[in-house]
Design a protein around this motif. Sequence first.
Motif, PDB file in Angstrom:
ATOM      1  N   UNK A  53       4.587  43.964  45.083  1.00 40.54           N
ATOM      2  CA  UNK A  53       4.539  42.963  44.025  1.00 40.54           C
ATOM      3  C   UNK A  53       5.050  43.508  42.696  1.00 40.54           C
ATOM      4  N   UNK A  54       5.341  44.792  42.643  1.00 39.33           N
ATOM      5  CA  UNK A  54       5.835  45.392  41.407  1.00 39.33           C
ATOM      6  C   UNK A  54       7.355  45.365  41.353  1.00 39.33           C
ATOM      7  N   UNK A  55       7.894  45.270  40.152  1.00 38.39           N
ATOM      8  CA  UNK A  55       9.340  45.296  39.982  1.00 38.39           C
ATOM      9  C   UNK A  55       9.802  46.746  39.854  1.00 38.39           C
ATOM     10  N   UNK A 148      -5.321  35.943  45.846  1.00 41.26           N
ATOM     11  CA  UNK A 148      -4.954  34.559  46.181  1.00 41.26           C
ATOM     12  C   UNK A 148      -3.685  34.213  45.410  1.00 41.26           C
ATOM     13  N   UNK A 149      -2.681  33.735  46.119  1.00 41.89           N
ATOM     14  CA  UNK A 149      -1.447  33.275  45.491  1.00 41.89           C
ATOM     15  C   UNK A 149      -1.466  31.764  45.364  1.00 41.89           C
ATOM     16  N   UNK A 150      -1.289  31.263  44.152  1.00 42.84           N
ATOM     17  CA  UNK A 150      -1.065  29.833  43.931  1.00 42.84           C
ATOM     18  C   UNK A 150       0.403  29.659  43.563  1.00 42.84           C
ATOM     19  N   UNK A 151       1.157  29.073  44.460  1.00 43.02           N
ATOM     20  CA  UNK A 151       2.610  28.959  44.319  1.00 43.02           C
ATOM     21  C   UNK A 151       2.938  27.617  43.656  1.00 43.02           C
ATOM     22  N   UNK A 152       2.866  27.600  42.338  1.00 45.33           N
ATOM     23  CA  UNK A 152       3.071  26.366  41.582  1.00 45.33           C
ATOM     24  C   UNK A 152       4.522  25.908  41.690  1.00 45.33           C
ATOM     25  N   UNK A 153       5.460  26.837  41.613  1.00 43.97           N
ATOM     26  CA  UNK A 153       6.879  26.463  41.701  1.00 43.97           C
ATOM     27  C   UNK A 153       7.192  25.808  43.039  1.00 43.97           C
ATOM     28  N   UNK A 154       6.702  26.383  44.134  1.00 45.24           N
ATOM     29  CA  UNK A 154       6.957  25.798  45.451  1.00 45.24           C
ATOM     30  C   UNK A 154       6.267  24.436  45.571  1.00 45.24           C
ATOM     31  N   UNK A 155       5.080  24.321  45.009  1.00 44.42           N
ATOM     32  CA  UNK A 155       4.359  23.051  45.059  1.00 44.42           C
ATOM     33  C   UNK A 155       5.160  21.948  44.385  1.00 44.42           C
ATOM     34  N   UNK A 156       5.876  22.289  43.332  1.00 44.84           N
ATOM     35  CA  UNK A 156       6.710  21.311  42.632  1.00 44.84           C
ATOM     36  C   UNK A 156       8.074  21.136  43.291  1.00 44.84           C
ATOM     37  N   UNK A 157       8.380  21.965  44.287  1.00 38.24           N
ATOM     38  CA  UNK A 157       9.682  21.887  44.939  1.00 38.24           C
ATOM     39  C   UNK A 157      10.812  22.430  44.099  1.00 38.24           C
ATOM     40  N   UNK A 158      10.501  23.426  43.240  1.00 36.50           N
ATOM     41  CA  UNK A 158      11.485  23.992  42.326  1.00 36.50           C
ATOM     42  C   UNK A 158      11.647  25.485  42.567  1.00 36.50           C
ATOM     43  N   UNK A 193       5.268  31.161  39.100  1.00 38.12           N
ATOM     44  CA  UNK A 193       6.021  30.160  38.353  1.00 38.12           C
ATOM     45  C   UNK A 193       7.491  30.151  38.750  1.00 38.12           C
ATOM     46  N   UNK A 194       7.919  31.191  39.479  1.00 40.84           N
ATOM     47  CA  UNK A 194       9.327  31.354  39.810  1.00 40.84           C
ATOM     48  C   UNK A 194      10.131  32.036  38.717  1.00 40.84           C
ATOM     49  N   UNK A 195       9.461  32.481  37.655  1.00 35.89           N
ATOM     50  CA  UNK A 195      10.193  33.059  36.518  1.00 35.89           C
ATOM     51  C   UNK A 195      10.905  34.360  36.891  1.00 35.89           C
ATOM     52  N   UNK A 196      10.296  35.130  37.790  1.00 37.91           N
ATOM     53  CA  UNK A 196      10.992  36.344  38.236  1.00 37.91           C
ATOM     54  C   UNK A 196      12.194  35.982  39.109  1.00 37.91           C
ATOM     55  N   UNK A 270       6.681  37.925  43.288  1.00 40.42           N
ATOM     56  CA  UNK A 270       6.017  37.253  44.404  1.00 40.42           C
ATOM     57  C   UNK A 270       7.003  36.661  45.408  1.00 40.42           C
ATOM     58  N   UNK A 271       8.281  36.976  45.298  1.00 41.89           N
ATOM     59  CA  UNK A 271       9.276  36.254  46.087  1.00 41.89           C
ATOM     60  C   UNK A 271       9.099  36.489  47.592  1.00 41.89           C
ATOM     61  N   UNK A 272       8.999  37.714  48.021  1.00 38.60           N
ATOM     62  CA  UNK A 272       8.826  37.989  49.448  1.00 38.60           C
ATOM     63  C   UNK A 272       7.468  37.490  49.924  1.00 38.60           C
ATOM     64  N   UNK A 273       6.429  37.740  49.143  1.00 41.17           N
ATOM     65  CA  UNK A 273       5.083  37.309  49.522  1.00 41.17           C
ATOM     66  C   UNK A 273       5.003  35.796  49.638  1.00 41.17           C
ATOM     67  N   UNK A 274       5.602  35.081  48.706  1.00 41.05           N
ATOM     68  CA  UNK A 274       5.492  33.619  48.716  1.00 41.05           C
ATOM     69  C   UNK A 274       6.138  33.014  49.957  1.00 41.05           C
ATOM     70  N   UNK A 275       7.218  33.606  50.405  1.00 42.27           N
ATOM     71  CA  UNK A 275       7.873  33.106  51.617  1.00 42.27           C
ATOM     72  C   UNK A 275       6.974  33.319  52.832  1.00 42.27           C
ATOM     73  N   UNK A 276       6.341  34.472  52.911  1.00 39.63           N
ATOM     74  CA  UNK A 276       5.445  34.754  54.033  1.00 39.63           C
ATOM     75  C   UNK A 276       4.245  33.820  54.025  1.00 39.63           C
ATOM     76  N   UNK A 277       3.692  33.572  52.845  1.00 43.36           N
ATOM     77  CA  UNK A 277       2.536  32.671  52.745  1.00 43.36           C
ATOM     78  C   UNK A 277       2.920  31.250  53.135  1.00 43.36           C
TER      79      UNK A 277
END
Length: 308
Positions: A53-55, A148-158, A193-196, A270-277
């Motif tokens: 999760x670190x850059x 716990x990951x809350x994927x707000x960007x994915x929830x909005x479809x963005x 948020x998808x900002x990264x 969170x890019x790799x993690x969010x896809x797995x979740x």
Amino acid sequence: MTAAVPDMRELGRKVRNWGRWGADDERGTTNLITPERVRDAARLIRTGQIFELGIPLDGNGPQPGGSRINPIRLMSENGQEQVLPGGFKWADDYVFMPLQAGSQYDSLAHVHYDEQLYNGHPGDGVTVKGADKCGIHTQAKGIAGRGVLLDVARHRGLPWLESGTAITPEELDAVVEAQGVEVGPGDILLIRTGWHAKFLAESDSAAYMAGEPGLSLSCAQWLRDRDVAVVGADNWAVEVIPGENPGALFELHMVLIRDMGMTLAEMLDFEELSKACAADGVYDFFYTGPPLQFTRAVGSPINPLAIR
């Protein structure tokens, strides 16, 4: 109708944790990460997959310069001119960087207002020598537990939220329901948020730092009601920038850190993690992300991991 933005000081008094873990406490909400909760979180490791999760700590990070720069790493030895018995050669390097150059924690001494830190510790205890109270070294046993990951960007479809987008408590509730996950005491809550992702796509540090989507001030009460231990995000300040109250700076920082005693994690990936979740619908996992033991420091770089 848009909900009114709360008064920062009034909100701070409502959610304040001063004295909750004793008059001398310097750790704040990480006290909620009890041994029992760490033990239970370890049971969330189902496959053994590890997600960084670190850059990367290098010159390609998002810091544009000024008060903070990307890390500079220099070689002090490379072995090329060494003539040693048996052909032995060795290499060393060192690094120059702000402690908050990349993925990082804000300590509870990072911000304050009205001359007081978290738990009423004096604000003037932060000097050129560092913080005599609430430094990052007080979290030295590490921050590990249920993530716990809350994927707000994915929830909005963005792919990412636009700069200045304020995430409300109502939206957090909607994401929780859609993902079928609970947020509770001692959790390490991560907000995507998808900002990264935007930075990875554009490599524009000036645009990355010019503003950001993030949590609204009202989310402080939401976090307090659930006794979240740590909140992290894939942006650089967790909260929405520009802020909701014109003329004020980093009001959510002040409430979360100074009043609630909450450690913040910033500039995560969170890019790799969010896809797995999203692939298997499981949004909780074991999180580990200890800070470095810089005595009296107000922040620390981290290399956090999510293990599923």
